[in-house]
Design a protein around this motif. Sequence first.
Motif, PDB file in Angstrom:
ATOM      1  N   TYR A 239     -13.560 -37.226  14.325  1.00 17.65           N
ATOM      2  CA  TYR A 239     -12.328 -36.515  14.001  1.00 17.65           C
ATOM      3  C   TYR A 239     -12.583 -35.015  13.824  1.00 17.65           C
ATOM      4  O   TYR A 239     -11.810 -34.178  14.309  1.00 17.65           O
ATOM      5  N   ILE A 240     -13.677 -34.695  13.130  1.00 17.45           N
ATOM      6  CA  ILE A 240     -14.019 -33.281  12.900  1.00 17.45           C
ATOM      7  C   ILE A 240     -14.346 -32.586  14.214  1.00 17.45           C
ATOM      8  O   ILE A 240     -13.922 -31.452  14.457  1.00 17.45           O
ATOM      9  N   VAL A 263     -19.952 -28.714  21.279  1.00 13.62           N
ATOM     10  CA  VAL A 263     -19.479 -29.394  20.067  1.00 13.62           C
ATOM     11  C   VAL A 263     -19.480 -30.907  20.279  1.00 13.62           C
ATOM     12  O   VAL A 263     -19.904 -31.665  19.397  1.00 13.62           O
ATOM     13  N   GLY A 264     -19.025 -31.357  21.459  1.00 10.51           N
ATOM     14  CA  GLY A 264     -19.047 -32.786  21.762  1.00 10.51           C
ATOM     15  C   GLY A 264     -20.458 -33.329  21.801  1.00 10.51           C
ATOM     16  O   GLY A 264     -20.724 -34.438  21.317  1.00 10.51           O
ATOM     17  N   GLY A 265     -21.379 -32.558  22.381  1.00 14.74           N
ATOM     18  CA  GLY A 265     -22.779 -32.989  22.427  1.00 14.74           C
ATOM     19  C   GLY A 265     -23.374 -33.140  21.042  1.00 14.74           C
ATOM     20  O   GLY A 265     -24.098 -34.108  20.765  1.00 14.74           O
ATOM     21  N   ALA A 266     -23.061 -32.187  20.162  1.00 15.86           N
ATOM     22  CA  ALA A 266     -23.543 -32.269  18.777  1.00 15.86           C
ATOM     23  C   ALA A 266     -22.990 -33.510  18.089  1.00 15.86           C
ATOM     24  O   ALA A 266     -23.704 -34.208  17.359  1.00 15.86           O
ATOM     25  N   ALA A 267     -21.707 -33.812  18.341  1.00 19.79           N
ATOM     26  CA  ALA A 267     -21.088 -34.993  17.737  1.00 19.79           C
ATOM     27  C   ALA A 267     -21.756 -36.274  18.215  1.00 19.79           C
ATOM     28  O   ALA A 267     -21.998 -37.197  17.420  1.00 19.79           O
ATOM     29  N   VAL A 268     -22.070 -36.348  19.506  1.00 16.67           N
ATOM     30  CA  VAL A 268     -22.740 -37.538  20.060  1.00 16.67           C
ATOM     31  C   VAL A 268     -24.095 -37.741  19.388  1.00 16.67           C
ATOM     32  O   VAL A 268     -24.460 -38.871  19.016  1.00 16.67           O
ATOM     33  N   ILE A 269     -24.845 -36.664  19.198  1.00 18.17           N
ATOM     34  CA  ILE A 269     -26.170 -36.769  18.579  1.00 18.17           C
ATOM     35  C   ILE A 269     -26.056 -37.245  17.134  1.00 18.17           C
ATOM     36  O   ILE A 269     -26.763 -38.168  16.703  1.00 18.17           O
ATOM     37  N   ALA A 420      -4.745 -31.772  14.510  1.00 10.75           N
ATOM     38  CA  ALA A 420      -5.687 -32.387  15.443  1.00 10.75           C
ATOM     39  C   ALA A 420      -6.530 -33.451  14.749  1.00 10.75           C
ATOM     40  O   ALA A 420      -6.826 -34.508  15.330  1.00 10.75           O
ATOM     41  N   PHE A 421      -6.926 -33.181  13.521  1.00  9.67           N
ATOM     42  CA  PHE A 421      -7.714 -34.150  12.751  1.00  9.67           C
ATOM     43  C   PHE A 421      -6.915 -35.437  12.550  1.00  9.67           C
ATOM     44  O   PHE A 421      -7.413 -36.543  12.782  1.00  9.67           O
ATOM     45  N   ILE A 422      -5.657 -35.296  12.128  1.00 12.84           N
ATOM     46  CA  ILE A 422      -4.807 -36.468  11.901  1.00 12.84           C
ATOM     47  C   ILE A 422      -4.532 -37.194  13.218  1.00 12.84           C
ATOM     48  O   ILE A 422      -4.526 -38.429  13.275  1.00 12.84           O
ATOM     49  N   MET A 424      -6.425 -37.450  15.905  1.00 11.09           N
ATOM     50  CA  MET A 424      -7.556 -38.257  16.356  1.00 11.09           C
ATOM     51  C   MET A 424      -7.727 -39.503  15.494  1.00 11.09           C
ATOM     52  O   MET A 424      -8.146 -40.550  15.996  1.00 11.09           O
ATOM     53  N   ARG A 425      -7.376 -39.419  14.216  1.00 11.31           N
ATOM     54  CA  ARG A 425      -7.422 -40.625  13.377  1.00 11.31           C
ATOM     55  C   ARG A 425      -6.440 -41.668  13.903  1.00 11.31           C
ATOM     56  O   ARG A 425      -6.770 -42.854  13.995  1.00 11.31           O
ATOM     57  N   PHE A 426      -5.229 -41.240  14.252  1.00  9.02           N
ATOM     58  CA  PHE A 426      -4.260 -42.164  14.826  1.00  9.02           C
ATOM     59  C   PHE A 426      -4.689 -42.602  16.223  1.00  9.02           C
ATOM     60  O   PHE A 426      -4.532 -43.766  16.595  1.00  9.02           O
ATOM     61  N   GLY A 427      -5.240 -41.684  17.003  1.00 10.09           N
ATOM     62  CA  GLY A 427      -5.647 -42.006  18.363  1.00 10.09           C
ATOM     63  C   GLY A 427      -6.736 -43.058  18.406  1.00 10.09           C
ATOM     64  O   GLY A 427      -6.674 -44.007  19.198  1.00 10.09           O
ATOM     65  N   PHE A 428      -7.732 -42.922  17.545  1.00  7.60           N
ATOM     66  CA  PHE A 428      -8.837 -43.872  17.529  1.00  7.60           C
ATOM     67  C   PHE A 428      -8.416 -45.200  16.908  1.00  7.60           C
ATOM     68  O   PHE A 428      -8.993 -46.246  17.212  1.00  7.60           O
ATOM     69  N   GLY A 429      -7.381 -45.166  16.055  1.00  4.06           N
ATOM     70  CA  GLY A 429      -6.998 -46.382  15.347  1.00  4.06           C
ATOM     71  C   GLY A 429      -5.601 -46.877  15.631  1.00  4.06           C
ATOM     72  O   GLY A 429      -5.067 -47.666  14.845  1.00  4.06           O
ATOM     73  N   PHE A 430      -4.990 -46.451  16.750  1.00  6.20           N
ATOM     74  CA  PHE A 430      -3.599 -46.845  16.972  1.00  6.20           C
ATOM     75  C   PHE A 430      -3.449 -48.348  17.250  1.00  6.20           C
ATOM     76  O   PHE A 430      -2.350 -48.899  17.112  1.00  6.20           O
TER      77      PHE A 430
END
Length: 461
Positions: A239-240, A263-269, A420-422, A424-430
Amino acid sequence: MKSILHIFIVITSLFSAAVCFTTLQYTAFSALFILPLTYLISYFLIYRLAEICPRNYITINMVVVMLWLRMVLTPMYGTQSNMFIIDSASLSEYSELAILLCIYEAFAICLTLYLICRPSNNIKSVPISLRGNPNAYWILIVIAILVFLAIGRHMGLFEFGVKEIGEDIEREGDIVDTRSLIVRNIISSGYLFLFFVVVEKLRTRYESTHKSKYINYCIILAILMVCIIVGERRTSQLYIAFASCWLLIRLFPYQKRSIISFVGGAAVIVISIMTIYKQFHAFLYGSYIEALQNTSMSKGMSPELLDAYFYGIDTVIKNISYGKVANLGIGNLLYDFVRSTFGLHFLFKGDGLMTSQAYNMYIYSGNQTTGLLISSIGYGYIYFGFILAPIFTCINLIIMCSIERRMRICDSIEMAYIWAFIFMRFGFGFLGAIPPLINIATQTLLIKGGIYFAARYIIKR
């Protein structure tokens, strides 16, 4: 690129259907092969919407991804791992109903998207900047620093990049006590608004000098945000990362590829390391490498785990089995909503069990109230039966579309990130029950959004 995506979707869907059909044709899950085929039909029904409805582009793509994980990958992985054969006795009773509900839900999703996504032109980009009073933010930042130095640093609430392991380190689990939650929210709000203030400074520097180094500094700050770990929930880093990427893309649209890559690469790691910690039980070993050496991939990434994360057939069957024995009414539903609304939940804390808690008590024979999730289709089935079972999935989709529009047209750095944070929370958990989504949305809006509102409208510049 689109043709490659189409080919990938077709091949994986047909392959998943073939694997399920050939392996499970003489079992209670013989109809499971219909799920990937249903996904294939659903995909071609909705993919065109992303082109003609740019204001809901991200929502539609999130639906495509999450349904693929649920209806293509999860059945294929579970079948190849013999999950549906080994556990057939415990799962078979409601297997056909669960498959039918997932098919019904997929077409309900398609219908909902067609009803709420209207053809539109590309949305004009609205310039964003820091809208709240910076002095108010600096007061918050100083308070957060003092709280961290006086209390927070001794509580082990935050880690950076890697979760600490060792023989003398105990697994922390979820934070539940009120004092720790208050301290955590004060500190996390402080460094979030520090991020906003510094990004605004770098934005103004970039606009006056056009030097790319200021964009690079913003990307580094976003990476640092992703590396701050609070608890064990890996999805928080997702989400972050999404919110940080969205904010920087709104500020520097021509650097979209670099922003997402770094940023995406850092998140994956970070998420990968957290996965080793949690799923491969690194907290039991002296190092992460030792955990990988002593835990097989099948145990670390089991089909049951994948099914639970993406609300697969196993999860839906368990939801149905609970719904058959639970005697729940509209009062229980309203209680779920009130207990999930941040602020109101303090008034009703301890007055009873939420549906998710009672469900886990049922699954774990009264031994625990957390652990497994309820799907949105299962949640709807429990309260409204078969006909209205997809109602909460449709509500989640409507909320997602509304949030996406807001995060596209807002004019502030603060709300671009918060929305955007909210989202993605809904997107990942819809595909999940709505109460946890309400909880994170109201908590984020009331705390972070409340700080922004006070700094912009109450504390004048």
